[in-house]
Every structure is written in C-alpha cells, then in structure tokens.
Motif scaffolding. Structure first.
Motif, PDB file in Angstrom:
ATOM      1  N   THR A 238      30.694  28.525  11.078  1.00 43.04           N
ATOM      2  CA  THR A 238      31.691  28.506  10.009  1.00 43.04           C
ATOM      3  C   THR A 238      32.790  29.514  10.289  1.00 43.04           C
ATOM      4  O   THR A 238      32.518  30.638  10.715  1.00 43.04           O
ATOM      5  N   ALA A 239      34.039  29.129  10.019  1.00 36.58           N
ATOM      6  CA  ALA A 239      35.165  30.050  10.174  1.00 36.58           C
ATOM      7  C   ALA A 239      36.241  29.708   9.152  1.00 36.58           C
ATOM      8  O   ALA A 239      36.386  28.552   8.738  1.00 36.58           O
ATOM      9  N   ARG A 240      36.988  30.725   8.756  1.00 34.88           N
ATOM     10  CA  ARG A 240      38.170  30.483   7.929  1.00 34.88           C
ATOM     11  C   ARG A 240      39.325  30.164   8.868  1.00 34.88           C
ATOM     12  O   ARG A 240      39.666  30.953   9.751  1.00 34.88           O
ATOM     13  N   TYR A 241      39.927  28.999   8.668  1.00 30.10           N
ATOM     14  CA  TYR A 241      40.974  28.517   9.565  1.00 30.10           C
ATOM     15  C   TYR A 241      42.312  29.155   9.207  1.00 30.10           C
ATOM     16  O   TYR A 241      42.923  29.860   9.997  1.00 30.10           O
ATOM     17  N   GLU A 242      42.771  28.926   8.002  1.00 33.81           N
ATOM     18  CA  GLU A 242      43.960  29.588   7.474  1.00 33.81           C
ATOM     19  C   GLU A 242      44.084  29.232   6.002  1.00 33.81           C
ATOM     20  O   GLU A 242      43.654  28.157   5.570  1.00 33.81           O
ATOM     21  N   GLY A 243      44.650  30.124   5.216  1.00 33.56           N
ATOM     22  CA  GLY A 243      44.825  29.850   3.797  1.00 33.56           C
ATOM     23  C   GLY A 243      43.513  29.491   3.128  1.00 33.56           C
ATOM     24  O   GLY A 243      42.544  30.243   3.184  1.00 33.56           O
ATOM     25  N   ASN A 244      43.475  28.313   2.501  1.00 30.51           N
ATOM     26  CA  ASN A 244      42.251  27.880   1.823  1.00 30.51           C
ATOM     27  C   ASN A 244      41.471  26.859   2.644  1.00 30.51           C
ATOM     28  O   ASN A 244      40.616  26.160   2.123  1.00 30.51           O
ATOM     29  N   ARG A 245      41.762  26.802   3.946  1.00 30.10           N
ATOM     30  CA  ARG A 245      41.064  25.852   4.821  1.00 30.10           C
ATOM     31  C   ARG A 245      39.994  26.554   5.653  1.00 30.10           C
ATOM     32  O   ARG A 245      40.235  27.618   6.226  1.00 30.10           O
ATOM     33  N   PHE A 246      38.824  25.931   5.703  1.00 27.14           N
ATOM     34  CA  PHE A 246      37.706  26.421   6.499  1.00 27.14           C
ATOM     35  C   PHE A 246      37.301  25.339   7.496  1.00 27.14           C
ATOM     36  O   PHE A 246      37.520  24.148   7.252  1.00 27.14           O
TER      37      PHE A 246
END
Length: 324
Positions: A238-246
């Motif tokens: 799992t990773a946070r991609y950017e903003g509110n996207r994972f």
C-alpha cells in the motif's frame, strides 16, 4: 505541579504549541490524540529542578512553554546551554538507559509534556513522522556529543526507512511506490505470475474538505489508509499516490482477484465512520477504484497511468464504483 493534557490539546493556541514541538513536526495530531491525552503535563516554577546527575531517566520531557537552563557541575555554575520551547529533554538517555548527567533547571515558569518510554514507543509505532523526528533528535544529540555509538551507515538506513513513509497516513509514499513497483513488475514478469494494481480515491473529497476543513479531511485520509491496511493481505503493498489517491499492489492476483479485493474494500469503507477525537463522528464516505492487471511487461509509470484512467472511468460513473 502535574495535570492531564487532554483539555490542553484541544484549544487552538495550545494545539499550535503541541504542533510546534520538534517531536510532532508534520505529524497529524488527530491520529495520536488518544495517546497524547494520557500524557501528564508538568509545570515548573522558576528555579525548580527538572533533572539532576545520577537520577534515572525514565521519561522524555517536551518543553511546551518557558525556558530551561543546563548546568554541568553544580546548580551554582554558569549554565552551559539553554533549552527553548519546542525542544525535547531526555530522548537519547532514555534509549541508552543512562542516568541523567546534568542539572536541568527552569529559568522561568515552564510547562512540559511528560512522555514515558511505553507511550513514546506507542507514538513511534503509530506515526512514522514521530519516528522520523525521534531519529533526527537522536542523531542531533549524537553529533553534539561526538558519539560513535551509531555508525553512519546504520543511521542512513534508518533515515531511508522513515523517509519512504507518508507522514499523514503512515503508509508508504510515492517515492517508495515508484521504486518498489518497478521491482515487483520485473519479479512478476520473470516468474510469469499475475500482478494487479488498484488505485483508490475518496469520492467528492474536494467538497468534503471545503465543507469540513483540512484537519477533518486529513482524518478522512488517515481513516481510509487504515481501512485499506486492515483489508489487505500480508503480501499486498500500500502507498499514498498523491492527494486523496492510494495505490494497492496485489502480487499473485489477476483481475478477478483484484475485483474481489475492490468489492471487499468498498464495503469496508462504507461501514467505517470517520472519528475526529473530541469533535465529531462523521458518517462513512464512499470510494472509487480503478483496477489493472499486468498483461505484458510495462513500466511502473505505464501501469499507474492505466490505473488512473480506470479510476477516472469509475468516477465518471458517479463514484462508489469499480472500473477496469
């Protein structure tokens, strides 16, 4: 005088003092509120002693307000250094089990947050930003002492671990994702194993932020990240991609497996309230997901673009949807 900090954390000006502590820089205070609320607060009058040589060091003191003087040999000697608001006292001695070696005295009325060892470890485990700040504090103290106790290579490895984590949510960050996904694609292609990627986003998050404010928006992101982790398999990444996207990387899963994961996660998010400590409990939000299965050897950037396009199609359906 010792009091509980629960009420202290909630005030606006006091909240700013807590966030101004070196240990809590870039930390989502809402995510550690329950831990902080159990920490006592100590108030020292000018001239009162906080620590003396030979005393066991069992807690870390965080200076919220005031000033402390450090004396090397005796209380009558000139202070060798000054500790200003925002700084920590006792981090390194707590870890290496050494007793206090100096006198620490309040130069003026001072207010301190008291964090014992167990609570500090809980804070480190619950927030990678806290872990990073503790590591930076230890490194700074070691440099000041000229101590060879930790090798430079070991420090670099520890820094790399904490720098690959998103401060707000505690999951991995985009930098880690870019490096790891490339390796995972090569591994799956070489072994001829299935690999799928899911991109997840909260629906109508911009409007949610506008309505409730950034702090509650941050709590919504934190809640989503924790829900993803609870529903992931041990092998999922799992990773946070950017903003509110994972982004979820699902090794060994074909598109059918990705669909099952997406359905399970969508249901779990729809059943999870957003709890903002001492403020409110908001009803669950919905999410949209774009899922992609690795069909041929492509770059990490390519599969992420495909997942983002699938997510956009899910949003075009009105949200609360899964698209491929």
């Amino acid at each position: 005088m010792s009091t509980n900090i629960a009420a202290y954390v909630t005030g606006n000006s006091d909240h700013a003092e807590i966030s101004g502590l070196d240990l809590f820089k870039s930390v989502n205070l809402l995510s550690i509120h329950e831990l902080l609320s159990t920490c006592p607060m100590l108030v020292l009058e000018a001239g009162e002693t906080l620590a003396a040589p030979g005393e066991p060091n069992q807690v870390v003191h965080l200076l919220l307000r005031g000033r402390l003087h450090v004396h090397q040999d005796s209380l009558e000697s000139e202070p060798t250094s000054t500790i200003e608001s925002g700084k920590c006292v006792g981090v390194l001695p707590l870890f290496d089990r050494r007793p206090c070696s100096q006198y620490v005295v309040a130069n003026q009325e001072s207010r301190l947050l008291v964090v014992d060892e167990d609570r500090l470890m809980e804070l480190i485990n619950s927030s990678h930003a806290v872990a990073r700040n503790v590591l930076c504090t230890v490194m700074q103290e070691l440099r000041q002492q000229g101590s060879p106790e930790l090798e430079q290579k070991d420090l670099q490895e520890k820094y790399q671990r904490v720098s690959s984590t998103d401060d707000l949510t505690g999951v991995h960050n985009r930098r880690w994702l870019d490096e790891m996904l490339t390796r995972q694609i090569m591994r799956s292609a070489t072994a001829q194993q299935a690999l799928s990627v899911a991109m997840v986003a909260l629906d109508n998050f911009k409007e949610f932020n506008n309505d409730f404010g950034k702090n509650i928006g941050d709590q919504a992101l934190y809640t989503l990240a924790q829900t993803i982790m609870k529903n992931a398999r041990p092998t999922d990444l799992t990773a946070r991609y950017e903003g509110n996207r994972f982004v979820m990387v699902l090794p060994g899963s074909n598109v059918d497996g990705a669909r099952h994961f997406a359905a399970r996660l969508r249901e779990a998010v729809g059943e999870t309230n957003i709890v903002v400590p001492d403020q409110c409990i908001l009803p669950p939000m919905t999410i949209s997901l774009g899922i992609v299965e690795l069909k041929a050897f492509v770059s990490a950037e390519g599969i992420l673009l495909d997942a983002a396009a699938a997510l956009a199609r899910a949003r075009d359906k009105g949200g609360n949807w899964v698209s491929e």
